[in-house]
Design a protein around this motif. Structure first.
Motif, PDB file in Angstrom:
ATOM      1  N   GLY A 199       0.812  -1.221   0.000  1.00 26.27           N
ATOM      2  CA  GLY A 199       0.000   0.000   0.000  1.00 26.27           C
ATOM      3  C   GLY A 199       0.839   1.261   0.000  1.00 26.27           C
ATOM      4  N   MET A 200       0.352   2.268   0.714  1.00 29.84           N
ATOM      5  CA  MET A 200       1.042   3.546   0.747  1.00 29.84           C
ATOM      6  C   MET A 200       2.367   3.463   1.489  1.00 29.84           C
ATOM      7  N   VAL A 201       2.472   2.549   2.453  1.00 27.57           N
ATOM      8  CA  VAL A 201       3.728   2.446   3.207  1.00 27.57           C
ATOM      9  C   VAL A 201       4.869   2.063   2.261  1.00 27.57           C
ATOM     10  N   ALA A 202       4.651   1.006   1.478  1.00 25.65           N
ATOM     11  CA  ALA A 202       5.698   0.566   0.565  1.00 25.65           C
ATOM     12  C   ALA A 202       5.931   1.609  -0.532  1.00 25.65           C
ATOM     13  N   THR A 203       4.825   2.157  -1.081  1.00 23.89           N
ATOM     14  CA  THR A 203       4.963   3.147  -2.147  1.00 23.89           C
ATOM     15  C   THR A 203       5.798   4.328  -1.659  1.00 23.89           C
ATOM     16  N   THR A 204       5.510   4.803  -0.443  1.00 21.20           N
ATOM     17  CA  THR A 204       6.254   5.939   0.110  1.00 21.20           C
ATOM     18  C   THR A 204       7.743   5.617   0.206  1.00 21.20           C
ATOM     19  N   TRP A 205       8.060   4.457   0.761  1.00 22.06           N
ATOM     20  CA  TRP A 205       9.479   4.151   0.967  1.00 22.06           C
ATOM     21  C   TRP A 205      10.203   3.842  -0.336  1.00 22.06           C
ATOM     22  N   VAL A 206       9.501   3.252  -1.290  1.00 18.61           N
ATOM     23  CA  VAL A 206      10.132   3.052  -2.606  1.00 18.61           C
ATOM     24  C   VAL A 206      10.459   4.415  -3.223  1.00 18.61           C
ATOM     25  N   GLN A 207       9.531   5.357  -3.052  1.00 17.07           N
ATOM     26  CA  GLN A 207       9.785   6.693  -3.602  1.00 17.07           C
ATOM     27  C   GLN A 207      10.934   7.390  -2.889  1.00 17.07           C
ATOM     28  N   ILE A 208      11.018   7.210  -1.583  1.00 18.72           N
ATOM     29  CA  ILE A 208      12.118   7.835  -0.837  1.00 18.72           C
ATOM     30  C   ILE A 208      13.462   7.260  -1.314  1.00 18.72           C
ATOM     31  N   VAL A 209      13.531   5.931  -1.408  1.00 19.54           N
ATOM     32  CA  VAL A 209      14.778   5.285  -1.834  1.00 19.54           C
ATOM     33  C   VAL A 209      15.154   5.748  -3.236  1.00 19.54           C
ATOM     34  N   LYS A 210      14.166   5.768  -4.111  1.00 19.67           N
ATOM     35  CA  LYS A 210      14.428   6.173  -5.489  1.00 19.67           C
ATOM     36  C   LYS A 210      14.897   7.619  -5.564  1.00 19.67           C
ATOM     37  N   ALA A 211      14.259   8.519  -4.810  1.00 20.78           N
ATOM     38  CA  ALA A 211      14.669   9.923  -4.836  1.00 20.78           C
ATOM     39  C   ALA A 211      16.095  10.055  -4.320  1.00 20.78           C
ATOM     40  N   ALA A 212      16.421   9.309  -3.261  1.00 21.90           N
ATOM     41  CA  ALA A 212      17.774   9.386  -2.704  1.00 21.90           C
ATOM     42  C   ALA A 212      18.798   8.893  -3.727  1.00 21.90           C
ATOM     43  N   LEU A 213      18.478   7.775  -4.409  1.00 23.97           N
ATOM     44  CA  LEU A 213      19.395   7.256  -5.434  1.00 23.97           C
ATOM     45  C   LEU A 213      19.592   8.265  -6.556  1.00 23.97           C
ATOM     46  N   LEU A 214      18.469   8.852  -6.982  1.00 23.83           N
ATOM     47  CA  LEU A 214      18.507   9.800  -8.096  1.00 23.83           C
ATOM     48  C   LEU A 214      19.362  11.011  -7.748  1.00 23.83           C
ATOM     49  N   VAL A 215      19.142  11.539  -6.545  1.00 28.62           N
ATOM     50  CA  VAL A 215      19.891  12.726  -6.130  1.00 28.62           C
ATOM     51  C   VAL A 215      21.382  12.377  -5.977  1.00 28.62           C
ATOM     52  N   THR A 216      21.674  11.216  -5.355  1.00 29.62           N
ATOM     53  CA  THR A 216      23.074  10.811  -5.197  1.00 29.62           C
ATOM     54  C   THR A 216      23.754  10.681  -6.552  1.00 29.62           C
ATOM     55  N   ALA A 217      23.086   9.971  -7.473  1.00 35.25           N
ATOM     56  CA  ALA A 217      23.680   9.780  -8.799  1.00 35.25           C
ATOM     57  C   ALA A 217      23.943  11.127  -9.460  1.00 35.25           C
ATOM     58  N   SER A 218      22.977  12.050  -9.356  1.00 32.89           N
ATOM     59  CA  SER A 218      23.150  13.344 -10.023  1.00 32.89           C
ATOM     60  C   SER A 218      24.274  14.144  -9.400  1.00 32.89           C
ATOM     61  N   ILE A 219      24.336  14.141  -8.067  1.00 32.36           N
ATOM     62  CA  ILE A 219      25.409  14.907  -7.412  1.00 32.36           C
ATOM     63  C   ILE A 219      26.773  14.367  -7.856  1.00 32.36           C
ATOM     64  N   LEU A 220      26.917  13.032  -7.848  1.00 28.22           N
ATOM     65  CA  LEU A 220      28.195  12.440  -8.256  1.00 28.22           C
ATOM     66  C   LEU A 220      28.563  12.869  -9.676  1.00 28.22           C
ATOM     67  N   LEU A 221      27.580  12.754 -10.590  1.00 25.83           N
ATOM     68  CA  LEU A 221      27.869  13.113 -11.977  1.00 25.83           C
ATOM     69  C   LEU A 221      28.267  14.578 -12.104  1.00 25.83           C
ATOM     70  N   VAL A 222      27.566  15.442 -11.344  1.00 24.61           N
ATOM     71  CA  VAL A 222      27.882  16.865 -11.440  1.00 24.61           C
ATOM     72  C   VAL A 222      29.272  17.142 -10.870  1.00 24.61           C
ATOM     73  N   VAL A 223      29.607  16.480  -9.761  1.00 22.05           N
ATOM     74  CA  VAL A 223      30.947  16.678  -9.180  1.00 22.05           C
ATOM     75  C   VAL A 223      32.016  16.310 -10.213  1.00 22.05           C
ATOM     76  N   PHE A 224      31.846  15.145 -10.857  1.00 18.28           N
ATOM     77  CA  PHE A 224      32.836  14.732 -11.860  1.00 18.28           C
ATOM     78  C   PHE A 224      32.870  15.682 -13.053  1.00 18.28           C
TER      79      PHE A 224
END
Lengths: 670, 105
Positions: A199-224
């Motif tokens: 339900g919403m519990v899993a959907t929320t946490w999947v979105q949190i994990v995905k947002a964190a991955l996305l932001v991490t990946a982008s920051i790394l790419l921008v740093v390089f």
């Protein structure tokens, strides 16, 4: 039993993907790497689902995660919901191809959250329960309000969802070569597992994990990308301006106008407006749809019911704005970096719309197409893109399932008399129904032009949901008739205008373009500028719209002719480097010819678009400029000219409650 | 939770609620109108004030890029200003009304 089912879904999704992997941007010998990263991310989300499934028993837990999500968590989840593949890959792509205009395009997506923050989030949290329908039913006739809200929610979600499914299918195919149908089904199975079990519990946490991955990946790419220039903005942009690939791309975009420009001028032009967005009216229309549509998106609205209080709802928007805005600033560097390091020609060779700019930049930064690290980076970004699609689709499916089960079934059919157990079962069944619809539509829409669907989703949300919610919350005179008719008129106008807009495919134009590629174009005389015959002419093809003067154009040879000449030349070439270049040019020409011939065949004999038009009747890509004011107008007029006792009687309660939070739905204790 | 229904109409006309309503309405409309105008200045400027947008001010960085970046800063500032005011003032005013909700007749 749940654990087995969840594990089974994950294994099925991954196995089907591995089995069907064909050709893609990732080289064959590094495919295993991609699947390892995909597998790891899927495993994490499945663990979350298993963990969440144990916590989801009641309706409030299923739809609203027990209202126990914190503001910060919800902020990340909103960012996860909002940074869809379109904004994550699409905007970086636009910047890499068109420079400044792509960056300008991203601004509206952030500004949209000001509306969410100032007028929607807290009042909705204070008076709402699970859905848009709950908010509208507070003072309007509950059955009518819930029915129209559910229809609108499902419409908006299906449009948005189809665009995501098709975009995702194409993306995964381009990256790792998995068949379109297989990847649509894999996305569908995973998303269903999250929603149905967690339900919403899993959907929320999947979105949190995905947002964190996305932001991490982008920051790394921008740093390089940025580090070689000492993190200085002028130094970085000086390099962009001076880059030969960038200059070449600008020259290509400007065409004949570029002949008298120096390389420096061409490079600088990349940082100036006007290479992509040519119609200011269209941009204002799109801006309106974003600024008012985001606040009317049912899956975004639903997120505010997951936090315990209005204060936490406020905090979650602040966090979402920080993350989303920060992300768009990063895309400036990603896009510009890709333009410089990968080059527009290489980006469009993989995907015409530029969607591969981010992933290709990742590959370059890791060491290129032949390196292990380069392919690991590419695999990581591809996996994040995949997670993005699954998470966004999960949010949309949950929103439409709640409209179907909570508003239509429990609210309208059962008259709000359903046992808690019945409600949860209805929610799960509705999720499965919507999920299957999403998969079927995704497969049916293969190869279709879906660009208009995102525009349509935002336009419908802005012209139908937002006027209804806004006026229900803030205007004493607003009533049921206004809301019902305003939503109907707003939504139908938005959809109808998109159907006759330039977003649709017009066979005659496609055929003409294909012929121009094959046979070339004859010389054209200069055309004088035409004055506009009035503002309405800029919107509809009923009279002459303003057109700039066009200089005379020399005849251009077609691809057929060019290829014949190139083949002739190749016979006499001896220098291996020249021969290599001629060969790659010939390959490109052959690809163009094949595509043009394919188009000719596909549209042979067709003269009109889906709705029977030879050319667009409405000239803007986004209908917001017309449909949003119309939606508001109809709500206002109908409310003024009709009476509805309940809407009047409930006003005091609604207004006090939305401002103070008295009797707001509380946290569910475990 | 057992709740007796507060007298909504009485709260609505209570001076404290009216004060909250007036303050919030003025503040929110002001911020909203400012944000919308500031946002639409970007496409309008890019279309009709190209010479200004193309003016280089910091190496290759031109007015257009700085203006687009300022959109982000302004959006964050609006959010910050609203949150600060709401946390400090509106929440306290609302809490006061909530505390007395059952005594307002």
């Amino acid at each position: 039993m749940n654990l087995k089912l969840i594990g089974g879904a994950a294994a099925m999704a991954l196995a089907s993907m591995t089995a069907f992997a064909g050709e893609g941007a990732v080289a064959e010998e590094y495919k295993w790497l991609t699947f390892a990263v995909f597998g790891a991310i899927i495993a994490v989300t499945m663990y979350i689902t298993w963990w969440a499934a144990k916590r989801v028993h009641s309706t409030t837990e299923f739809y609203a995660a027990g209202r126990s999500v914190t503001g910060i968590q919800n902020g990340w989840a909103i960012a996860g919901d909002y940074l869809s593949a379109a904004s994550f890959l699409g905007i970086a792509g636009l910047i890499s191809l068109y420079g400044y205009d792509g960056f300008m395009y991203s601004v509206g997506w952030l500004v949209a959250y000001i509306t969410v923050l100032l007028v929607i989030a807290e009042p909705c949290r204070n008076i709402g329960k699970y859905t848009l329908g709950d908010v509208l039913a507070f003072r309007n006739d509950p059955k009518k309000a819930k029915t129209i809200a559910a229809v609108s929610t499902i419409t908006v979600s299906i449009f948005y969802l189809t665009a995501q499914m098709v975009g995702g299918g194409i993306l995964v195919k381009t990256l790792i070569g998995i068949d379109y149908e297989v990847s649509v089904i894999a996305v569908g199975i995973l998303m269903l597992a999250y929603v149905v079990f967690g339900g919403m519990v899993a959907t929320t946490w999947v979105q949190i994990v995905k947002a964190a991955l996305l932001v991490t990946a982008s920051i790394l790419l921008v740093v390089f990308t940025w580090a070689p220039y000492g993190f200085s903005l002028p130094a970085f942009l000086t390099a962009v301006v001076g880059d030969a690939d960038v200059q070449k791309q600008v020259a290509k975009l400007l065409g004949d106008a570029a002949t008298n420009m120096t390389p420096e001028e061409l490079g600088q032009r990349f940082l100036e407006p006007g290479l992509f967005l040519k119609s200011p009216i269209d941009q204002i229309s799109l801006g309106m749809a974003l600024v008012f549509g985001t606040a009317g998106m049912p899956h975004i609205l639903m997120r505010f019911f997951t936090v315990p209080t209005a204060q936490e709802a406020r905090k979650s928007v602040i966090w979402a704005m920080a993350i989303i805005g920060g992300f768009y600033v990063l895309t400036l560097f990603l896009g510009m970096g890709a333009a410089m390091n990968v080059g527009a020609a290489n980006i469009t060779a993989v995907d015409k719309g530029g969607n591969m700019a981010g992933p290709l930049l990742a590959q370059y930064l890791g060491g290129g197409a032949d390196s292990m690290l380069g392919n690991f980076f590419l695999a990581f970004v591809a996996a994040v893109a995949f997670a993005t699609i699954v998470a966004v689709v999960a949010g949309l499916v949950l929103a439409s399932a709640s409209a179907m089960a909570h508003d239509l079934y429990v609210g309208v059919v059962k008259g709000d008399h359903a046992t808690p157990q019945e409600q949860v079962t209805a929610a799960r069944i509705a999720s499965v129904i919507v999920g299957i619809i999403a998969i079927v539509i995704g497969i049916m829409a293969k190869g279709q032009n879906v660009a208009h669907l995102v525009a349509m989703a935002f336009a419908v949300a802005a012209s139908s949901n937002l006027p209804a919610v806004f006026l229900t919350l803030y205007w004493r005179r607003c009533n049921t008739n206004g809301v019902v008719w305003g939503m109907l008129v707003g939504a139908t106008t938005a959809i109808a205008l998109v159907m006759v807009s330039p977003n649709m495919t017009y066979p005659q134009a496609v055929i003409k373009d294909a012929k121009a590629v094959l046979e070339g174009t004859p010389a054209k005389d200069a055309v004088e500028a035409k004055a506009s015959e009035g503002f309405i002419c800029e919107l509809f093809t009923v009279c002459q719209k303003a057109e700039p003067a066009k200089p005379a154009i020399a005849a251009k040879p077609g691809a057929m002719e060019k290829l014949a000449k190139l083949n002739e030349k190749m016979a006499s070439l001896t220098d291996p480097a020249e021969l290599e270049k001629a060969k790659s040019d010939a390959a490109k020409l052959e690809k163009d010819i094949k595509k043009a011939e394919g188009d000719l065949k596909k549209f042979e004999g067709q003269t009109t678009s889906m709705v029977g038009l030879e050319k667009p009747f409405f000239l803007l890509k986004n209908p917001g400029l017309i449909s949003i004011p119309l939606g508001f107008l109809v709500v206002v007029l109908l409310s003024l000219f009709t009476r509805d006792r309940r809407s009047e009687e409930m006003w005091d309660e609604l207004y006090v409650r939305q401002n103070t939070g008295i009797h707001a739905e509380g946290v569910v204790a475990h | 939770m057992t709740q007796t229904k507060p007298n909504w109409a009485a709260i609505d006309t209570d001076p404290r609620f009216q004060a909250l309503h007036a303050k919030k309405t003025r503040f929110l409309w002001g911020l909203m109108i400012f944000s919308v105008i500031y946002y639409f200045l970007l496409p309008v400027g890019a279309a009709y004030y190209q010479d200004l947008f193309k003016m280089k001010v910091w190496g290759p960085v031109n007015v257009g890029i700085l203006f687009a970046l300022s959109e982000f800063v302004v959006a964050w500032s609006v959010a910050g200003i609203y949150a600060k005011r709401a946390n400090r003032e509106f929440d306290a005013m609302a809490a006061e009304i909530v505390r007395n909700a059952h005594n307002i007749k």
